[in-house]
Design a protein around this motif. Structure first.
Motif: not given
Length: 350
Positions: A19-26, A68-82
């Motif tokens: 996953v490299s975009a917030l839309t794909d993460l959702d 999975i919930t925690e991993a998604i939340a961490a990935k979301q913060e990472e993508l936002k910062q990016r």
């Protein structure tokens, strides 16, 4: 059953890494945690299990869901910062130590007129006060001798907020606070209250060449012993002659304002048409500039000042209309339009 949770965990980790975009993460979140997601489907397999097996498997599924919930939340913060870093990298570099280019930009005509008026009144002993644009009903109406349900409120179509406050319809809303701030100076030190308070006002009005729903005023008050209308006329004539650098023809006509008695409308001869009549002055040759009058005793009392001992005057100078007259702006709506064609000519206070 443990193999199933292991397979879901492994497939999720592999998909998350790609996953490299917030839309794909959702989309991934819905695929695994949605109502028809893979984790939800695991719970359907519990029907055939024993009570002990259900307990063990249910705990394993809940642990997987939390992971999975925690991993998604961490990935979301990472993508936002990016995304933030990427946006910052696109911003042009500039040197904040470089001197400003004073040839670019200009002050708004209303700002020029306001600053000029402030300097004129300060030279005559007035203090300059600031006041909020969001006020209470008491400040804007009740303290100014306009009780609830009074017909005078119909003169101003007001913007009310959900919390019961409102956008001030007039700079007079600051009067009560000014009187309370300086009343000890007046009573104990014998110094007159002399203050002006400019600000932006709001009314839900139909717009035309001389009316806007957002405009600027400058309120002024003077309270002391033995104040008269002559003092009011003197200060206004002095201010206008300084602003326009010539004698200005003015007239006083009776006007009703609940916070002054007697009340007047101070008009100036229209400088756009020379008094001959135009859309800016509604073809009358005169432009209403300044509601004014002697402060009503009830207003002084509300501010903690004894009206039996002290008297004063108040005026509400229309800064927007004053700017129109000074700079020859024919349509008041141009001043709020952001039109550079109209506004970029005001580089100096000419």
């Amino acid at each position: 059953m443990a193999d199933k949770t292991f397979e879901v965990r492994e497939s999720f980790a592999k998909a998350l890494a790609e996953v490299s975009a917030l839309t794909d993460l959702d989309k991934l979140r819905v695929e695994y945690l949605g109502k028809k997601g893979l984790v939800t489907d695991l719970m359907k397999d519990m029907k055939s299990l024993s009570i002990e097996e259900k307990k063990t498997f249910g705990q394993a599924v809940n642990v997987l869901k939390d992971e999975i919930t925690e991993a998604i939340a961490a990935k979301q913060e990472e993508l936002k910062q990016r995304e933030i870093e990427l946006e910052n990298s696109r911003m042009p570099e500039f040197d904040i130590t470089m001197p400003a280019d004073l040839a670019r930009g200009s002050y708004h005509p209303i700002t020029l007129v306001q600053r000029q008026c402030e300097e004129i009144f300060k030279s005559m002993g007035f203090t300059v006060e600031d006041y909020s644009e969001v006020v209470t009903d008491y400040e804007c109406f009740e303290s100014l001798n306009i009780p609830k349900n009074h017909p005078a409120r119909d003169m101003q179509d007001t913007y009310y907020l959900d919390n019961g406050q409102l956008l001030k319809t007039q700079t007079s809303a600051a009067q009560n606070a000014i009187y309370k701030k300086y009343k000890d100076q007046l009573v104990n030190e014998g110094k007159a209250i002399k203050a002006i308070f400019p600000g932006r006002c709001f009314r839900n009005e139909a717009t035309d060449a001389c009316h806007e729903n957002t405009f600027f005023q400058m309120e002024g008050v003077m309270v002391d012993r033995n104040i008269s209308i002559s003092n009011l006329i003197f200060f206004m004539k002095t201010m206008l002659s300084e602003v326009f650098r010539k004698d200005i023809k003015v007239r006083l006509r009776p006007g009703f304002f609940p916070f002054v008695e007697p009340g007047f409308e101070l008009d100036i001869s229209c400088l756009i048409c020379g008094g001959e009549g135009c859309p800016s002055c509604k073809h009358s040759g005169w432009l209403e500039l300044c509601p004014c009058g002697m402060i009503h005793p009830e207003v002084l009392s509300a501010g903690g000042i004894d009206p039996e001992e002290y008297i004063g005057f108040a005026f509400g100078l229309g800064l927007t209309r004053l700017a129109m007259m000074k700079y020859g702006v024919k349509d008041i709506r141009d001043l709020n339009s952001g039109s550079l064609k109209c506004l970029d000519q005001f580089t100096d206070d000419k």
